[in-house]
Design a protein around this motif. Structure first.
Motif, PDB file in Angstrom:
ATOM      1  N   THR A 461      28.528  -1.717  -5.197  1.00  0.00           N
ATOM      2  CA  THR A 461      27.188  -1.162  -5.113  1.00  0.00           C
ATOM      3  C   THR A 461      26.314  -2.085  -4.276  1.00  0.00           C
ATOM      4  N   VAL A 462      25.152  -1.594  -3.896  1.00  0.00           N
ATOM      5  CA  VAL A 462      24.216  -2.398  -3.116  1.00  0.00           C
ATOM      6  C   VAL A 462      23.829  -3.654  -3.887  1.00  0.00           C
ATOM      7  N   ARG A 463      23.626  -3.501  -5.178  1.00  0.00           N
ATOM      8  CA  ARG A 463      23.261  -4.666  -5.992  1.00  0.00           C
ATOM      9  C   ARG A 463      24.365  -5.726  -5.955  1.00  0.00           C
ATOM     10  N   GLN A 464      25.616  -5.317  -6.112  1.00  0.00           N
ATOM     11  CA  GLN A 464      26.717  -6.272  -6.087  1.00  0.00           C
ATOM     12  C   GLN A 464      26.855  -6.940  -4.719  1.00  0.00           C
ATOM     13  N   LEU A 465      26.602  -6.178  -3.673  1.00  0.00           N
ATOM     14  CA  LEU A 465      26.716  -6.723  -2.322  1.00  0.00           C
ATOM     15  C   LEU A 465      25.663  -7.791  -2.057  1.00  0.00           C
ATOM     16  N   ILE A 466      24.443  -7.554  -2.509  1.00  0.00           N
ATOM     17  CA  ILE A 466      23.362  -8.515  -2.263  1.00  0.00           C
ATOM     18  C   ILE A 466      23.459  -9.703  -3.216  1.00  0.00           C
ATOM     19  N   GLU A 467      23.957  -9.454  -4.427  1.00  0.00           N
ATOM     20  CA  GLU A 467      24.092 -10.537  -5.402  1.00  0.00           C
ATOM     21  C   GLU A 467      25.202 -11.525  -5.036  1.00  0.00           C
ATOM     22  N   GLU A 468      26.225 -11.043  -4.342  1.00  0.00           N
ATOM     23  CA  GLU A 468      27.404 -11.877  -4.095  1.00  0.00           C
ATOM     24  C   GLU A 468      27.071 -13.234  -3.469  1.00  0.00           C
ATOM     25  N   PRO A 469      26.297 -13.296  -2.368  1.00  0.00           N
ATOM     26  CA  PRO A 469      25.995 -14.625  -1.813  1.00  0.00           C
ATOM     27  C   PRO A 469      25.190 -15.501  -2.771  1.00  0.00           C
ATOM     28  N   MET A 470      24.354 -14.905  -3.630  1.00  0.00           N
ATOM     29  CA  MET A 470      23.620 -15.698  -4.616  1.00  0.00           C
ATOM     30  C   MET A 470      24.580 -16.339  -5.615  1.00  0.00           C
ATOM     31  N   GLY A 474      25.370 -20.292  -6.087  1.00  0.00           N
ATOM     32  CA  GLY A 474      24.739 -20.766  -7.316  1.00  0.00           C
ATOM     33  C   GLY A 474      23.247 -20.557  -7.372  1.00  0.00           C
ATOM     34  N   ILE A 475      22.762 -19.495  -6.749  1.00  0.00           N
ATOM     35  CA  ILE A 475      21.329 -19.193  -6.750  1.00  0.00           C
ATOM     36  C   ILE A 475      21.048 -18.153  -7.832  1.00  0.00           C
ATOM     37  N   GLU A 476      19.968 -18.312  -8.547  1.00  0.00           N
ATOM     38  CA  GLU A 476      19.554 -17.361  -9.581  1.00  0.00           C
ATOM     39  C   GLU A 476      20.703 -17.063 -10.559  1.00  0.00           C
ATOM     40  N   ALA A 481      17.191 -12.147 -13.237  1.00  0.00           N
ATOM     41  CA  ALA A 481      16.486 -12.782 -12.120  1.00  0.00           C
ATOM     42  C   ALA A 481      17.113 -12.358 -10.792  1.00  0.00           C
ATOM     43  N   ARG A 482      18.437 -12.223 -10.788  1.00  0.00           N
ATOM     44  CA  ARG A 482      19.107 -11.782  -9.563  1.00  0.00           C
ATOM     45  C   ARG A 482      18.731 -10.347  -9.230  1.00  0.00           C
ATOM     46  N   ARG A 483      18.623  -9.500 -10.261  1.00  0.00           N
ATOM     47  CA  ARG A 483      18.235  -8.116  -9.989  1.00  0.00           C
ATOM     48  C   ARG A 483      16.827  -8.056  -9.400  1.00  0.00           C
ATOM     49  N   LYS A 484      15.921  -8.844  -9.958  1.00  0.00           N
ATOM     50  CA  LYS A 484      14.559  -8.889  -9.434  1.00  0.00           C
ATOM     51  C   LYS A 484      14.550  -9.361  -7.984  1.00  0.00           C
ATOM     52  N   ARG A 485      15.400 -10.352  -7.689  1.00  0.00           N
ATOM     53  CA  ARG A 485      15.504 -10.865  -6.329  1.00  0.00           C
ATOM     54  C   ARG A 485      16.051  -9.794  -5.394  1.00  0.00           C
ATOM     55  N   CYS A 486      17.024  -8.998  -5.866  1.00  0.00           N
ATOM     56  CA  CYS A 486      17.572  -7.902  -5.061  1.00  0.00           C
ATOM     57  C   CYS A 486      16.488  -6.881  -4.711  1.00  0.00           C
ATOM     58  N   VAL A 487      15.667  -6.551  -5.693  1.00  0.00           N
ATOM     59  CA  VAL A 487      14.569  -5.595  -5.465  1.00  0.00           C
ATOM     60  C   VAL A 487      13.604  -6.147  -4.422  1.00  0.00           C
ATOM     61  N   GLU A 488      13.282  -7.429  -4.514  1.00  0.00           N
ATOM     62  CA  GLU A 488      12.373  -8.051  -3.541  1.00  0.00           C
ATOM     63  C   GLU A 488      12.965  -8.009  -2.129  1.00  0.00           C
ATOM     64  N   LEU A 489      14.261  -8.274  -2.025  1.00  0.00           N
ATOM     65  CA  LEU A 489      14.906  -8.268  -0.709  1.00  0.00           C
ATOM     66  C   LEU A 489      14.964  -6.864  -0.124  1.00  0.00           C
ATOM     67  N   LEU A 490      15.257  -5.871  -0.972  1.00  0.00           N
ATOM     68  CA  LEU A 490      15.259  -4.489  -0.488  1.00  0.00           C
ATOM     69  C   LEU A 490      13.874  -4.082  -0.012  1.00  0.00           C
ATOM     70  N   LEU A 521      19.532 -12.475   3.930  1.00  0.00           N
ATOM     71  CA  LEU A 521      18.314 -13.154   3.475  1.00  0.00           C
ATOM     72  C   LEU A 521      18.431 -13.673   2.042  1.00  0.00           C
ATOM     73  N   ALA A 522      19.476 -13.240   1.323  1.00  0.00           N
ATOM     74  CA  ALA A 522      19.583 -13.555  -0.104  1.00  0.00           C
ATOM     75  C   ALA A 522      19.639 -15.052  -0.381  1.00  0.00           C
ATOM     76  N   VAL A 523      20.091 -15.860   0.577  1.00  0.00           N
ATOM     77  CA  VAL A 523      20.225 -17.306   0.355  1.00  0.00           C
ATOM     78  C   VAL A 523      19.139 -18.094   1.077  1.00  0.00           C
ATOM     79  N   ASP A 524      18.062 -17.403   1.524  1.00  0.00           N
ATOM     80  CA  ASP A 524      16.946 -18.050   2.220  1.00  0.00           C
ATOM     81  C   ASP A 524      17.419 -18.889   3.406  1.00  0.00           C
ATOM     82  N   PRO A 525      18.065 -18.274   4.389  1.00  0.00           N
ATOM     83  CA  PRO A 525      18.573 -19.045   5.526  1.00  0.00           C
ATOM     84  C   PRO A 525      17.442 -19.487   6.456  1.00  0.00           C
TER      85      PRO A 525
END
Length: 689
Positions: A461-470, A474-476, A481-490, A521-525
């Motif tokens: 899913t989109v959530r799993q794809l964006i969460e993977e690099p986090m 070891g982020i979030e 917290a990761r779900r909230k971060r996914c929503v912010e990135l979307l 963007l998930a890892v703040d590059p």
């Protein structure tokens, strides 16, 4: 336009039965194809272009159905023919050239044998020697160099442009009257594209072959086409002559498509105009004009009545619009929006580089293969390249396929180990890093690839794809917290939160690329390397993604390495440009001066090959020839001296006293503020020379 059409399409309606409902792919299309002319069929993906093209060959198969309408070839109804008659028509009187030649050619069969096989099928009257002679003649007609020698090569030994020329040669085996080409230049470099377009022009001019060119590139339309039909949601919404379509387009959709494409004179302080929204769902068509939800000129009647094509103006142009744009009206309001203000990045030297590579090389040793005529050797994919990008800056890298752009990108992101040279991030040498320290570096440098469909796991899913690099970095650690971060990135890439549980197959190409950007963007590059990030997208989606990248850079101070073969786009989007040829950098400098006043003959040839989407290009097309002939030499055996000299328009084969080009490799030397070129005779190209 008085000659009788070779092919006539009348009131064509085609639908497909799917689990989601009945998709109306083509609705009431009328077209005329005349001998010796080129008709362009233009529109976004899903507009019905390719289905219409296939219908001209009688190629509408399950789950597709021709609900009504006719396609006639010299007055004979193609759909009323028997299957045997249609099979004789296809590849004989009507042939097709597809977009991807590598998937269309047999990889284990020599190209000459493929031509012979097709000629035997289409011309049974020819004996063995006549077949071979005709095959060699076709290779010469489409511009294959040294056809006697290349006759026994396999497709993998050909460049992309040569493979596409072979596809045209195969299509010409039956001496067709009509050649249907479906996006034949989309995946090609501008130099190769120019050569292919010259082949089509020659077929028109010398053989009277009618060409139907399916494309979304209005530069291609300006270069070779006589008439254009613009399709949207299965219908033709505008039909006009070229070059009038560029000066007096009446339908808002046509204008928006043309304006979405950056050109060599695009204003750099304005955003690229975009077509908001997306095409309608063909399974659930709404009443009224299909373009109304995206149209800036929509009026009340557009919501209830579907407009028909009507003649507008003395030039005979037709448009299906209740409120057409007056001829000569100013461009859309979208172009007036100011571009995002990006942070100051200095000149790239005064500020510490966010990422730089020094004297990078990447050599691949190739072993001799069984039955191969060539022995072992070394492929010099990257050969002594130095580049840098400052925080908040965009470095554009341009060049033909095979020049080493993507290989350089993989070195900078440390996906590949350099044979020699160093990579630094914020002044720190990261060349020899491994393990956790390499992982820390990769948090700062991310990559966006060309094909978003191939970049994303279709099972996640989109959530799993964006969460993977986090998770990897070891982020979030907290799930919520990761779900909230996914929503912010979307939200940052313009997608709603309710897409989190969907999978990639449920998105358009533009949406998928936005998901890839959110994932990066998930890892703040600090640096994002963009490898042809929009070349697989429609022009309207390209503009949306480019504007998004621009906004993210302004908000976050990101540095971009932007790789593309679209010179106009690189000029618009980049601060500085590095031009690559056969593993080396041949010119660098600020983007606008490099494109507007190039100092290397290769850069000038690239720029001269770009077909501009305007009336001027259409009006002077007969004066233009390919700006660059020949194919890129093999990096396994690069030419001695200057690597560009065998193709150089000011090289030893065109000018006397240029033996130095053959024997001595030029160095990249400074020729002005921030400008450098690797050419012995670059001074000849200086503006005041």
């Amino acid at each position: 336009m008085t000659a009788a059409p070779v092919i006539q399409v009348r009131d064509l309606n085609i639908a497909f039965t799917t689990p989601g409902g009945r998709l109306h792919a083509v609705r009431g299309v009328d077209l005329d194809v005349r001998a010796g002319q080129t008709l362009a069929v233009v529109g976004e993906s899903g507009s019905g272009k390719s289905v219409t093209a296939l219908a001209m060959l009688g190629e509408v198969r399950d789950p597709g159905t021709v609900e009504s309408g006719t396609v006639t070839f010299h007055g004979r109804d193609v759909f009323a023919m028997s299957e045997a008659e249609r099979a004789g028509l296809r590849g004989g009187k009507i042939s097709m050239v597809f977009q991807d030649p590598m998937n269309s050619l047999d990889p284990v069969m020599k190209v000459g044998a493929q031509l012979e096989e097709t000629l035997h099928a289409k011309r049974p009257d020819l004996d063995r020697q006549q077949v071979r002679d005709r095959a060699l003649e076709l290779m010469r007609v489409v511009g294959i160099p040294a056809p006697q020698r290349r006759y026994h090569d396999y497709p993998f030994a050909f460049s992309g442009g040569m493979r596409q020329r072979m596809m045209i040669a195969l299509a010409m085996c039956g001496d067709p009257e009509v050649l249907v080409a479906d996006e034949p230049t989309t995946a090609l470099d501008v130099t190769v594209q120019a050569q292919i377009l010259q082949v089509f022009a020659r077929l028109n001019r010398e053989f009277g072959t009618a060409v139907v060119l399916v494309t979304h590139n209005f530069g291609v339309v300006a270069e070779v086409c006589d008439e254009v039909a613009v399709m949207y949601a299965g219908r033709i919404v505008e039909r006009a002559r070229v070059p009038a379509v560029f000066t007096a387009a009446r339908h808002p959709y046509t204008r928006a498509l043309i304006e979405s494409v950056p050109n060599m004179s695009s204003r750099l302080d304005r955003r690229l105009p975009v077509i908001d929204g997306g095409p309608p769902d063909p399974a659930h068509p709404a009443p009224g004009c299909a373009f109304r939800p995206r149209c800036p000129r929509a009026v009340g009647r557009c919501a209830t009545d579907d407009p028909a094509l009507e003649t507008m103006g003395a030039d005979g142009a037709e448009a299906a619009c209740w409120n057409p744009a007056p001829a000569g009206e100013a461009t859309s309001a979208a172009e007036l929006l100011p571009r995002a203000i990006r942070p100051e990045h200095g000149d790239g030297a005064a500020v510490a580089a966010a990422l730089d590579g020094t004297d990078l090389t990447r050599h691949h040793r190739v072993r001799a293969r069984l039955f191969s005529r060539s022995g072992a050797g070394v492929v010099r994919a990257v050969d002594g390249v130095s580049v840098s990008v400052a925080p908040g800056e965009t470095l554009g890298i341009v060049g033909e396929s095979g020049c080493g752009k993507s290989s350089l990108a993989r070195l900078l992101v440390r996906a590949d180990e350099p044979t020699s040279g160093t990579v630094r991030a914020a002044g720190r040498d990261v060349t020899g890093l491994s393990g956790r320290r390499l992982g820390d570096f990769r948090r700062t440098v991310q990559m966006i690839f060309q094909d978003p469909q191939a970049s994303l796991n279709p099972r996640r899913t989109v959530r799993q794809l964006i969460e993977e690099p986090m998770i990897v970095h070891g982020i979030e650690p907290d799930r919520e917290a990761r779900r909230k971060r996914c929503v912010e990135l979307l939200d940052a890439v313009g997608l709603p939160a309710d897409v989190l549980d969907r999978r990639p197959r449920q998105f358009s190409g533009g949406q998928l690329q936005r998901i890839c950007i959110a994932r990066a963007l998930a890892v703040d590059p600090e640096v994002i390397i963009c490898d042809e990030p929009v070349s697989a997208l429609d022009v309207s989606l390209q503009a949306q993604v480019v504007n998004l990248l621009d906004e993210l850079q302004a908000e976050r101070g990101l540095a971009y390495v932007f790789i593309s073969h679209d010179v106009s786009l690189v000029r618009y989007f980049s601060d500085r440009i590095a031009v690559m040829y056969l593993g080396t950098v041949v010119e660098t400098g600020p983007a606008v001066p490099v494109v507007d006043a190039p100092l290397h003959p290769y850069t000038r040839s690239l720029i001269d090959s770009v077909p501009e989407p305007d009336a001027a290009t259409a009006e002077r097309r007969d004066e233009r020839g390919p700006a660059l002939t020949g194919d890129l030499p093999s990096p396994l055996d690069p030419p001695g001296g200057c690597r560009f000299h065998p193709r150089c328009p000011i090289g030893p084969q065109h000018r006397e006293g240029r033996e130095r080009c053959v024997t001595e490799a030029p160095v990249l030397r400074e020729l002005g503020p921030g400008r450098a070129a690797a050419c012995h005779f670059a001074e000849e190209l200086l503006p005041d020379a």
